[in-house]
Design a protein around this motif. Structure first.
Motif, PDB file in Angstrom:
ATOM      1  N   ALA A  17       0.936  -1.299   0.061  1.00 14.45           N
ATOM      2  CA  ALA A  17      -0.014   0.236  -0.038  1.00 14.45           C
ATOM      3  C   ALA A  17       1.000   1.153   0.053  1.00 14.45           C
ATOM      4  CB  ALA A  17      -0.996  -0.050   1.267  1.00 14.45           C
ATOM      5  N   ASP A  18       0.254   2.404  -0.389  1.00 16.86           N
ATOM      6  CA  ASP A  18       1.154   3.497  -0.491  1.00 16.86           C
ATOM      7  C   ASP A  18       1.751   4.123   0.813  1.00 16.86           C
ATOM      8  OD1 ASP A  18       0.552   3.762  -3.098  1.00 16.86           O
ATOM      9  OD2 ASP A  18      -1.116   5.257  -3.233  1.00 16.86           O
ATOM     10  N   ASP A  19       0.656   3.827   1.716  1.00 19.99           N
ATOM     11  CA  ASP A  19       1.423   4.374   3.064  1.00 19.99           C
ATOM     12  C   ASP A  19       2.542   3.618   3.748  1.00 19.99           C
ATOM     13  OD1 ASP A  19      -0.495   2.301   3.517  1.00 19.99           O
ATOM     14  OD2 ASP A  19      -1.570   3.162   5.231  1.00 19.99           O
ATOM     15  N   GLU A  20       2.307   2.432   3.255  1.00 19.01           N
ATOM     16  CA  GLU A  20       3.337   1.259   3.671  1.00 19.01           C
ATOM     17  C   GLU A  20       4.602   1.698   2.798  1.00 19.01           C
ATOM     18  OE1 GLU A  20       0.536  -2.441   4.649  1.00 19.01           O
ATOM     19  OE2 GLU A  20       1.307  -2.427   2.507  1.00 19.01           O
ATOM     20  N   ALA A  21       4.384   1.913   1.760  1.00 22.20           N
ATOM     21  CA  ALA A  21       5.680   2.262   0.740  1.00 22.20           C
ATOM     22  C   ALA A  21       6.564   3.462   1.506  1.00 22.20           C
ATOM     23  CB  ALA A  21       5.267   2.417  -0.545  1.00 22.20           C
ATOM     24  N   GLN A  22       5.490   4.384   1.755  1.00 20.64           N
ATOM     25  CA  GLN A  22       6.079   5.728   2.326  1.00 20.64           C
ATOM     26  C   GLN A  22       6.837   5.423   3.569  1.00 20.64           C
ATOM     27  OE1 GLN A  22       5.889   9.147   1.116  1.00 20.64           O
ATOM     28  NE2 GLN A  22       7.750   9.442   2.552  1.00 20.64           N
ATOM     29  N   ALA A  23       6.342   4.387   4.681  1.00 20.88           N
ATOM     30  CA  ALA A  23       7.021   4.109   5.825  1.00 20.88           C
ATOM     31  C   ALA A  23       8.248   3.514   5.544  1.00 20.88           C
ATOM     32  CB  ALA A  23       5.984   3.263   6.693  1.00 20.88           C
ATOM     33  N   LEU A  24       8.301   2.370   4.591  1.00 22.41           N
ATOM     34  CA  LEU A  24       9.400   1.475   4.375  1.00 22.41           C
ATOM     35  C   LEU A  24      10.492   2.794   3.775  1.00 22.41           C
ATOM     36  CD1 LEU A  24      10.391  -1.353   4.027  1.00 22.41           C
ATOM     37  CD2 LEU A  24       9.784  -0.987   1.638  1.00 22.41           C
ATOM     38  N   TYR A  25      10.165   3.421   2.817  1.00 24.48           N
ATOM     39  CA  TYR A  25      11.060   4.388   2.299  1.00 24.48           C
ATOM     40  C   TYR A  25      11.779   5.173   3.681  1.00 24.48           C
ATOM     41  CZ  TYR A  25      12.979   8.361  -0.392  1.00 24.48           C
ATOM     42  OH  TYR A  25      13.763   9.345  -0.900  1.00 24.48           O
ATOM     43  N   ASP A  26      10.777   5.807   4.485  1.00 23.81           N
ATOM     44  CA  ASP A  26      11.351   6.681   5.348  1.00 23.81           C
ATOM     45  C   ASP A  26      12.347   6.028   6.279  1.00 23.81           C
ATOM     46  OD1 ASP A  26      10.024   8.689   4.354  1.00 23.81           O
ATOM     47  OD2 ASP A  26       8.134   8.577   5.787  1.00 23.81           O
ATOM     48  N   ALA A  27      11.805   4.725   6.702  1.00 27.94           N
ATOM     49  CA  ALA A  27      12.863   4.169   7.749  1.00 27.94           C
ATOM     50  C   ALA A  27      14.013   3.719   6.909  1.00 27.94           C
ATOM     51  CB  ALA A  27      12.154   2.711   8.141  1.00 27.94           C
TER      52      ALA A  27
END
Ligand code: MG
Length: 205
Positions: A17-27
């Motif tokens: 999901a988009d929000d998961e992708a963003q969180a993965l990227y940020d981490a």
């Protein structure tokens, strides 16, 4: 952080999901400056692209581990089988060709190192500490436990362990990823960082 995507990500097959992708990227952006990262279960590269773009920012590398023969649910006759990814000659799933195409289209060949292998074999003599490990492999209990036992121990202190497809409610999905998430917390080696949709992020103490 806004992510500059080098390709139309909606065309990349995958389950993130988009929000998961963003969180993965940020981490990954936060921790990849202090070591290499590893992902288990790359499939066609959707999460690898987000993860890899963050690593690329820090001039780090991302090992992308997948036997590319598909998980249980990708096999012929199963719910997530994709005939485009079936090698008729070998009579086996093969997502590696599609993966390479997507990594190349994303200009990530200088960052992503594919490991075409089972998790158990790739980890057999692994000795490199990792800044971040993302577990998104097979969803049977055996597969998830193998991934957890093989790789969580390589996360450096201060590094991040991410686990995908965590569903505390059994009606929402399989329980194996949630089981290893709970194991990680119970080990005393990790503390909860955040949960974004079905993505769990833990910090190695
Ligand atoms: Mg997943």
């Amino acid at each position: 952080m806004t992510i500059k995507l080098p390709l139309d990500i909606s065309q990349v097959k995958g389950f993130l999901a988009d929000d998961e992708a963003q969180a993965l990227y940020d981490a990954a952006l936060e921790v990849s400056h202090f070591g290499p990262c590893l992902e288990i279960g790359s499939y066609c590269g959707k999460s690898t692209i987000y993860f890899g773009l963050a690593c690329q920012q820090n001039n780090a590398v991302l090992y992308a581990l997948d036997h590319h023969r598909g998980s249980e649910e990708h096999q012929k006759g199963e719910m997530f089988h994709d005939p485009d990814l079936f090698d008729g000659q070998a009579e086996l799933m093969d997502s590696f060709r599609e993966f390479r195409t997507n990594i190349r289209a994303s200009d990530l060949e200088d960052t992503v190192i594919p490991l075409v292998s089972s998790s158990a074999i790739a980890s057999k003599q692994w000795a490199t500490p990792l800044a971040m490990v993302f577990i998104d492999g097979g969803h049977s209990l055996d597969a998830a436990l193998c991934d957890y036992r093989s790789w969580a121990c390589h996360v450096k202190p201060g590094g991040i362990l991410a686990i995908h497809d965590i569903f505390p409610n059994a009606e929402d999905g399989g329980q194996a990823p949630y089981e290893i998430y709970k194991l990680a917390l119970a080990s005393g080696l990790f503390e909860k960082l955040s949960r974004v949709n079905s993505l769990g992020l833990l910090r190695r103490i």
